[in-house]
Design a protein around this motif. Structure first.
Motif, short mmCIF file in Angstrom:
data_model
loop_
_atom_site.label_atom_id
_atom_site.label_comp_id
_atom_site.label_asym_id
_atom_site.label_seq_id
_atom_site.Cartn_x
_atom_site.Cartn_y
_atom_site.Cartn_z
N ALA A 178 2.46 4.98 3.71
CA ALA A 178 3.00 5.30 2.39
C ALA A 178 2.00 4.87 1.32
CB ALA A 178 4.33 4.58 2.17
N HIS A 179 2.09 5.53 0.18
CA HIS A 179 1.34 5.12 -1.00
C HIS A 179 2.14 4.03 -1.70
CE1 HIS A 179 -1.51 8.35 -0.52
NE2 HIS A 179 -0.50 9.21 -0.38
N ILE A 180 1.56 3.40 -2.70
CA ILE A 180 2.18 2.23 -3.34
C ILE A 180 3.56 2.54 -3.91
CG2 ILE A 180 1.04 2.54 -5.57
CD1 ILE A 180 1.58 -0.83 -3.94
N ARG A 181 3.72 3.65 -4.58
CA ARG A 181 5.03 4.00 -5.16
C ARG A 181 6.06 4.26 -4.06
NH1 ARG A 181 4.57 4.94 -10.76
NH2 ARG A 181 2.47 5.47 -11.40
N GLN A 182 5.64 4.95 -3.01
CA GLN A 182 6.55 5.21 -1.90
C GLN A 182 6.93 3.91 -1.19
OE1 GLN A 182 3.80 7.77 0.09
NE2 GLN A 182 4.93 9.64 -0.48
N ALA A 183 5.96 3.04 -0.99
CA ALA A 183 6.24 1.76 -0.33
C ALA A 183 7.22 0.93 -1.14
CB ALA A 183 4.93 0.99 -0.11
N ALA A 184 7.05 0.93 -2.45
CA ALA A 184 7.97 0.19 -3.31
C ALA A 184 9.38 0.74 -3.20
CB ALA A 184 7.48 0.23 -4.76
#
Length: 111
Positions: free
Chosen positions: A30-36
């Protein structure tokens, strides 16, 4: 992976996002926004499970718990808005890193 992280979260008394987020990012799932976003959902589900476990044993919800739940909901709404629409990815990364360092330190030094 989810079951192992949920088990680890239950053992340590955390929401689990402090374990899930680094895994998502390091494995490039995941990218940072998705991970968050995924971590927030993971923390919420684990927290609900913990509350159900607590409630089945004690049969009451402490009054402070209701206040903290309200604060968490308000903070979650504000944070999700800022993270998804206002903050740059770099700011989210710095915030996430700070939270992970604090959580990791707390896990190490809390009995």
């Amino acid at each position: 992976m989810g079951a192992a992280l949920g088990f680890l979260a239950g053992l340590t008394g955390t929401g689990g996002g402090i374990f899930l987020t680094p895994v998502l990012l390091f494995c490039r799932w995941a990218h940072i926004r998705q991970a968050a976003a995924v971590s927030a959902l993971f923390i919420w589900v684990n927290s609900i499970a913990g509350l159900i476990g607590y409630f089945t044993k004690v049969r009451t919800i402490p009054s402070l718990g209701l206040i903290l739940a309200a604060a968490a909901i308000i903070g979650g709404i504000i944070g999700s808005h800022l993270g998804s629409r206002r903050f740059a990815v770099r700011v989210i990364s710095l915030c996430l890193g700070t939270v992970l360092v604090i959580a990791g330190t707390k896990l190490i030094f809390t009995r």
